[in-house]
Design a protein around this motif. Sequence first.
Motif, PDB file in Angstrom:
ATOM      1  N   GLU A   1       1.045  -1.287   0.134  1.00 39.45           N
ATOM      2  CA  GLU A   1      -0.071   0.011   0.289  1.00 39.45           C
ATOM      3  C   GLU A   1       0.990   1.381  -0.161  1.00 39.45           C
ATOM      4  O   GLU A   1       0.303   2.345  -0.430  1.00 39.45           O
ATOM      5  CB  GLU A   1      -1.007  -0.136   1.475  1.00 39.45           C
ATOM      6  N   SER A   2       2.119   1.115   0.545  1.00 40.86           N
ATOM      7  CA  SER A   2       2.929   2.333   0.648  1.00 40.86           C
ATOM      8  C   SER A   2       4.402   1.863   0.645  1.00 40.86           C
ATOM      9  O   SER A   2       4.613   0.456   0.906  1.00 40.86           O
ATOM     10  CB  SER A   2       2.503   3.191   1.783  1.00 40.86           C
ATOM     11  N   LEU A   3       5.117   2.814   0.773  1.00 36.14           N
ATOM     12  CA  LEU A   3       6.703   2.440   0.836  1.00 36.14           C
ATOM     13  C   LEU A   3       7.155   3.206   1.931  1.00 36.14           C
ATOM     14  O   LEU A   3       6.641   4.286   2.101  1.00 36.14           O
ATOM     15  CB  LEU A   3       7.464   2.837  -0.468  1.00 36.14           C
ATOM     16  N   THR A   4       8.264   2.478   2.570  1.00 34.14           N
ATOM     17  CA  THR A   4       8.598   2.882   3.676  1.00 34.14           C
ATOM     18  C   THR A   4      10.346   3.191   3.530  1.00 34.14           C
ATOM     19  O   THR A   4      10.836   2.273   3.156  1.00 34.14           O
ATOM     20  CB  THR A   4       8.606   2.057   4.917  1.00 34.14           C
ATOM     21  N   VAL A   5      10.775   4.316   3.499  1.00 36.23           N
ATOM     22  CA  VAL A   5      12.347   4.830   3.316  1.00 36.23           C
ATOM     23  C   VAL A   5      12.658   4.756   4.699  1.00 36.23           C
ATOM     24  O   VAL A   5      12.461   5.591   5.683  1.00 36.23           O
ATOM     25  CB  VAL A   5      12.328   6.341   2.338  1.00 36.23           C
ATOM     26  N   LYS A   6      13.901   4.099   4.808  1.00 37.24           N
ATOM     27  CA  LYS A   6      14.578   4.156   6.027  1.00 37.24           C
ATOM     28  C   LYS A   6      15.908   4.556   5.895  1.00 37.24           C
ATOM     29  O   LYS A   6      16.614   4.231   4.891  1.00 37.24           O
ATOM     30  CB  LYS A   6      14.596   2.715   6.440  1.00 37.24           C
ATOM     31  N   GLY A   7      16.400   5.265   6.567  1.00 31.31           N
ATOM     32  CA  GLY A   7      17.626   6.003   6.592  1.00 31.31           C
ATOM     33  C   GLY A   7      18.184   6.506   8.003  1.00 31.31           C
ATOM     34  O   GLY A   7      17.639   6.373   9.019  1.00 31.31           O
ATOM     35  N   THR A   8      19.161   7.055   7.757  1.00 28.10           N
ATOM     36  CA  THR A   8      20.141   7.982   9.100  1.00 28.10           C
ATOM     37  C   THR A   8      20.422   9.299   8.435  1.00 28.10           C
ATOM     38  O   THR A   8      20.854   9.444   7.581  1.00 28.10           O
ATOM     39  CB  THR A   8      21.212   7.130   9.256  1.00 28.10           C
ATOM     40  N   LYS A   9      20.110  10.199   9.330  1.00 22.37           N
ATOM     41  CA  LYS A   9      20.652  11.682   9.283  1.00 22.37           C
ATOM     42  C   LYS A   9      21.479  11.816  10.259  1.00 22.37           C
ATOM     43  O   LYS A   9      20.785  11.868  11.368  1.00 22.37           O
ATOM     44  CB  LYS A   9      19.535  12.677   9.142  1.00 22.37           C
ATOM     45  N   ASN A  10      22.522  12.317  10.280  1.00 25.92           N
ATOM     46  CA  ASN A  10      23.437  12.263  11.375  1.00 25.92           C
ATOM     47  C   ASN A  10      23.363  11.025  12.399  1.00 25.92           C
ATOM     48  O   ASN A  10      23.664  10.048  11.456  1.00 25.92           O
ATOM     49  CB  ASN A  10      23.084  13.421  12.502  1.00 25.92           C
ATOM     50  N   THR A  11      22.966  10.779  13.427  1.00 31.38           N
ATOM     51  CA  THR A  11      23.096   9.674  14.053  1.00 31.38           C
ATOM     52  C   THR A  11      21.600   9.200  14.459  1.00 31.38           C
ATOM     53  O   THR A  11      21.113   8.226  15.096  1.00 31.38           O
ATOM     54  CB  THR A  11      23.669   9.663  15.282  1.00 31.38           C
ATOM     55  N   GLU A  12      20.620  10.166  13.957  1.00 27.06           N
ATOM     56  CA  GLU A  12      19.315   9.666  14.074  1.00 27.06           C
ATOM     57  C   GLU A  12      18.517   8.947  12.941  1.00 27.06           C
ATOM     58  O   GLU A  12      18.837   9.050  11.771  1.00 27.06           O
ATOM     59  CB  GLU A  12      18.272  11.069  14.258  1.00 27.06           C
ATOM     60  N   ARG A  13      17.794   8.103  13.438  1.00 34.18           N
ATOM     61  CA  ARG A  13      17.110   7.185  12.311  1.00 34.18           C
ATOM     62  C   ARG A  13      15.935   8.123  11.702  1.00 34.18           C
ATOM     63  O   ARG A  13      15.323   8.823  12.210  1.00 34.18           O
ATOM     64  CB  ARG A  13      16.296   6.073  13.132  1.00 34.18           C
ATOM     65  N   LEU A  14      15.650   7.615  10.397  1.00 34.47           N
ATOM     66  CA  LEU A  14      14.597   8.433   9.645  1.00 34.47           C
ATOM     67  C   LEU A  14      13.513   7.379   9.117  1.00 34.47           C
ATOM     68  O   LEU A  14      14.256   6.452   8.337  1.00 34.47           O
ATOM     69  CB  LEU A  14      15.291   9.218   8.504  1.00 34.47           C
ATOM     70  N   LEU A  15      12.318   7.755   9.092  1.00 31.87           N
ATOM     71  CA  LEU A  15      11.476   6.924   8.498  1.00 31.87           C
ATOM     72  C   LEU A  15      10.741   7.989   7.697  1.00 31.87           C
ATOM     73  O   LEU A  15       9.947   8.789   8.058  1.00 31.87           O
ATOM     74  CB  LEU A  15      10.499   5.989   9.573  1.00 31.87           C
ATOM     75  N   LEU A  16      10.298   7.570   6.277  1.00 29.46           N
ATOM     76  CA  LEU A  16       9.186   8.196   5.488  1.00 29.46           C
ATOM     77  C   LEU A  16       8.393   7.473   4.950  1.00 29.46           C
ATOM     78  O   LEU A  16       8.812   6.309   4.364  1.00 29.46           O
ATOM     79  CB  LEU A  16      10.158   8.961   4.517  1.00 29.46           C
ATOM     80  N   LYS A  17       7.196   7.345   4.993  1.00 31.94           N
ATOM     81  CA  LYS A  17       5.851   6.772   4.679  1.00 31.94           C
ATOM     82  C   LYS A  17       5.543   7.362   3.153  1.00 31.94           C
ATOM     83  O   LYS A  17       5.193   8.669   3.231  1.00 31.94           O
ATOM     84  CB  LYS A  17       5.016   6.592   5.428  1.00 31.94           C
TER      85      LYS A  17
END
Length: 91
Positions: A60-76
Amino acid sequence: MEMADALSLRGMSVTVVEFAETILTAVDKPLGEKVAAELERHGVNVDTGVGVESIEDDGESLTVKGTKNTERLLLKIRETCLTTSKRGAPL
């Protein structure tokens, strides 16, 4: 960047995710920063310094997982347009 701007101007929610500290790394940093500011003025979210680790599809959707500096990033997101580049040696 033109596509991000065009889609945003047509009412879509657009986020540009960039690994480098500025967009348009082939030009000088101040110009990349000016372009990012103009995109943001047009409603585009510009997120730099992000290392994308995966893009997962749940049907139904895509989840982009990543890191910015040392923080986790999640985008739906619902759709993605993926572009990549590699910096080569100067000519």
